[in-house]
Design an enzyme around this catalytic site. Structure first.
Site, PDB file in Angstrom:
ATOM      1  N   PHE A  61      -1.583  -1.098  -4.003  1.00  0.00           N
ATOM      2  CA  PHE A  61      -2.682  -0.193  -3.662  1.00  0.00           C
ATOM      3  C   PHE A  61      -2.150   1.245  -3.693  1.00  0.00           C
ATOM      4  CE2 PHE A  61      -4.617  -3.555  -0.576  1.00  0.00           C
ATOM      5  CZ  PHE A  61      -5.048  -4.296  -1.656  1.00  0.00           C
ATOM      6  N   TYR A 111       0.849  -1.192   0.000  1.00  0.00           N
ATOM      7  CA  TYR A 111       0.000   0.000   0.000  1.00  0.00           C
ATOM      8  C   TYR A 111       0.886   1.243   0.000  1.00  0.00           C
ATOM      9  CZ  TYR A 111      -3.970   2.956   1.558  1.00  0.00           C
ATOM     10  OH  TYR A 111      -4.962   3.910   1.672  1.00  0.00           O
ATOM     11  N   CYS A 112       0.672   2.148  -0.966  1.00  0.00           N
ATOM     12  CA  CYS A 112       1.367   3.432  -1.044  1.00  0.00           C
ATOM     13  C   CYS A 112       2.878   3.201  -1.083  1.00  0.00           C
ATOM     14  CB  CYS A 112       0.927   4.315   0.123  1.00  0.00           C
ATOM     15  SG  CYS A 112       1.539   6.016   0.054  1.00  0.00           S
ATOM     16  N   LEU A 113       3.612   3.783  -0.163  1.00  0.00           N
ATOM     17  CA  LEU A 113       5.058   3.615  -0.127  1.00  0.00           C
ATOM     18  C   LEU A 113       5.440   2.151   0.096  1.00  0.00           C
ATOM     19  CD1 LEU A 113       7.820   4.914  -0.212  1.00  0.00           C
ATOM     20  CD2 LEU A 113       7.527   5.602   2.168  1.00  0.00           C
TER      21      LEU A 113
END
Length: 555
Positions: free
Chosen positions: A313, A285-287
């Site tokens: 994500f 997710y993200c980073l």
């Protein structure tokens, strides 16, 4: 004192624009004509607006959220709103296509103008806002007294370091982050949680989730009704989750590659001990998705075939079009942040929070101020809001490497990102991808997320969900909210640009969670297996304690 913002960047952008505009008579003439036509149009439509004619501006609520209330359709507030929007459009046009002004400076100026327009919006001025006037008349001015009380309470919490009002109702391990499980691994950077199965049999391949370390992991395990973790285990998936440590001064030298080695790779090794000879569905997710993509590329280079799939994500792998986050990020800004982090050893939570709020200042700053301190209301705290207030720090070395290597120099997709001294390439990854982006993401714009399709050549399902960076991801099927576009690219198919993809993709209503779970099931073995034990005591990895663990509780 500047909260980590290099004001020299703002001053230089402003001076470059003013200087070039001053020696561009053609642009000046164009702007004068635009101002004249705007004033004439405004004046001609003013009588109709006064008597509420249907074809006059703001006779109906506008799509602009600042003036979406029906109160703004009445005279004279419709004139205030229209005058503001006309002036804002003129200033934005003044920043466009000025001869000699680079595209980057043009984008910076438009961003600054939008910030100023949001600041001076009539929606923020009590005596020009019809909703405030109506509330004041109804309450006899009590709304201002309540607003002062709210402001005083928030100021007291800010000065004392207490979280925002309402967050006390969401307790980690009791109200949020309630999925049952055990911490099976702990190192200096993360804890690995294995969640307790609730079905008699499970899919053979487990799911490992790598959240971003910008915030705490439990955004994917909020309340029971919107917990992605609990939703997955209820459908027979064995789920593991990384819970990152909140770094302090002593962690200043933790590098970006440490998050790969002591985070992603250590977690994969631990999952392999619990479930030997099983491939793993990895999700970031993200980073966390960015570091997972880097790890997957390095694994592919070494012919490490432990991954069954990769899911991202709202995660970027190419940062050339990373949106407004890039506007004021250059050597000067990074240099200032590095000086700040050198003193502290980390990037403080308030700097990250301020940056994200400015990207959506109308929604996250000004509208909130009006509601809380002028209308005297209190925003009802939600589990997602409480999570958002539970912020983390960023180690100095890691954050510097992240900003320089990925945001500023875009090394990963430029073929210049090295792992263990050798460059990695996303194209080496042969496992299927499932990539989720969101339409209103100001942190990872969906067209930027989509660029992973340009640098990979494997089977990829891409989803564009309604909502923003967090709400679009945390959208359980029982919410009845949202829709998404979905399409699948088979290995070897030609690349399509994002807009062409959006035209051809299938629109589905509801939550994309259902499509993702079906995709995971498709890639999993048909035979279900008995649930695994907790941890791997036989390999020296016994359970260390109950979920949610200790790192998530670190202030």
């Amino acid at each position: 004192m500047t909260q980590g913002v290099s004001y020299r960047l703002i001053f230089d952008a402003w001076m470059e624009w003013v200087t070039q505009l001053a020696i561009s008579p053609g642009k000046q003439t164009e702007l004068a004509a635009l101002a004249g036509s705007g004033m004439v149009s405004f004046t001609l439509r003013l009588p109709g607006a006064m008597v509420g004619e249907g074809d006059s501006w703001l006779s109906k609520p506008t799509e602009d959220r600042r003036f979406s209330s029906a109160d703004w359709a009445a005279w004279p507030f419709n004139a205030f709103a229209r005058a503001h929007m006309v002036a804002e459009d003129w200033w934005l046009e003044a920043a466009r296509n000025v001869p000699g002004v680079p595209k980057r400076t043009e984008d910076e100026m438009q961003f600054l103008i939008r910030q100023m327009a949001d600041t001076w919006s009539p929606a923020n001025i009590p005596w020009l806002n019809p909703t405030v006037i109506s509330r004041t008349v109804q309450s006899g001015g009590f709304n201002f007294l309540q607003g002062i009380k709210n402001w005083w309470e928030d100021l007291d919490r800010l000065l004392s370091g207490a979280p925002p009002a309402g967050t006390e109702a969401f307790v980690i391990g009791s109200t949020v982050a309630t999925a049952k499980g055990k911490v099976i691994l702990r190192n200096d950077l993360m804890e690995l949680i294995q969640y307790t199965p609730v079905t008699e049999t499970v899919f053979a391949e487990p799911v490992l989730i790598v959240p971003a370390w910008i915030m705490k992991y439990y955004i994917l395990d909020l309340s029971r009704e919107n917990s992605l973790v609990q939703w997955l285990i209820a459908r027979g998936h064995t789920v593991f989750m990384i819970s990152w440590k909140n770094p302090g001064h002593r962690d200043r030298d933790i590098s970006l590659d440490d998050y790969r080695q002591a985070g992603v790779m250590a977690a994969l090794e631990a999952v392999g001990r619990v479930l030997p000879d099983r491939k793993i569905h990895a999700c970031g997710y993200c980073l966390g998705g960015t570091i997972l993509a880097i790890a997957a590329a390095a694994m592919a280079r070494e012919h490490d075939e432990r991954l069954a799939s990769v899911t991202l994500f709202a995660a970027q792998t190419d940062f050339a079009e990373a949106g407004e986050m890039l506007l004021f990020l250059d050597e000067r800004q990074i240099g200032l942040l590095e000086d700040l982090m050198w003193d502290q050893g980390y990037l403080d939570t308030r700097h990250m929070s301020a940056a994200f709020q400015v990207l959506r200042s109308n929604e996250l700053i000004w509208s909130r101020l009006v509601r809380n301190y002028i209308l005297g209301e209190r925003d009802q705290m939600t589990d997602l809001g409480a999570w958002n207030a539970d912020q983390t720090r960023m180690p100095a070395r890691m954050h510097s490497e992240y900003l320089r290597g990925l945001f500023l120099e875009n090394r990963l997709t430029a073929g210049r990102f090295a792992v263990n001294g050798r460059v990695v390439a996303l194209r080496d990854i042969g496992t299927p991808f499932f990539v989720v982006a969101t339409e209103r993401d100001h942190i990872a714009p969906w067209r930027s997320v989509y660029k992973v399709a340009l640098f990979t050549d494997t089977d990829m399902t891409f989803v564009l969900a309604t909502g923003g960076h967090n709400v679009g991801i945390v959208n359980p099927p029982n919410s009845g909210f949202g829709s998404y576009l979905i399409d699948r690219r088979r290995q070897g198919q030609r690349y399509r640009d994002p807009d062409s993809w959006a035209v051809g993709a299938e629109r589905r209503t509801g939550s994309w969670w259902v499509a993702w779970q079906a995709w995971l099931e498709e890639l999993s073995a048909a035979e279900r297996a008995p649930p695994p034990g907790m941890g791997a005591p036989e390999h020296g990895m016994p359970p260390l304690g109950d979920a949610p663990g200790t790192y998530v509780l670190m202030p």
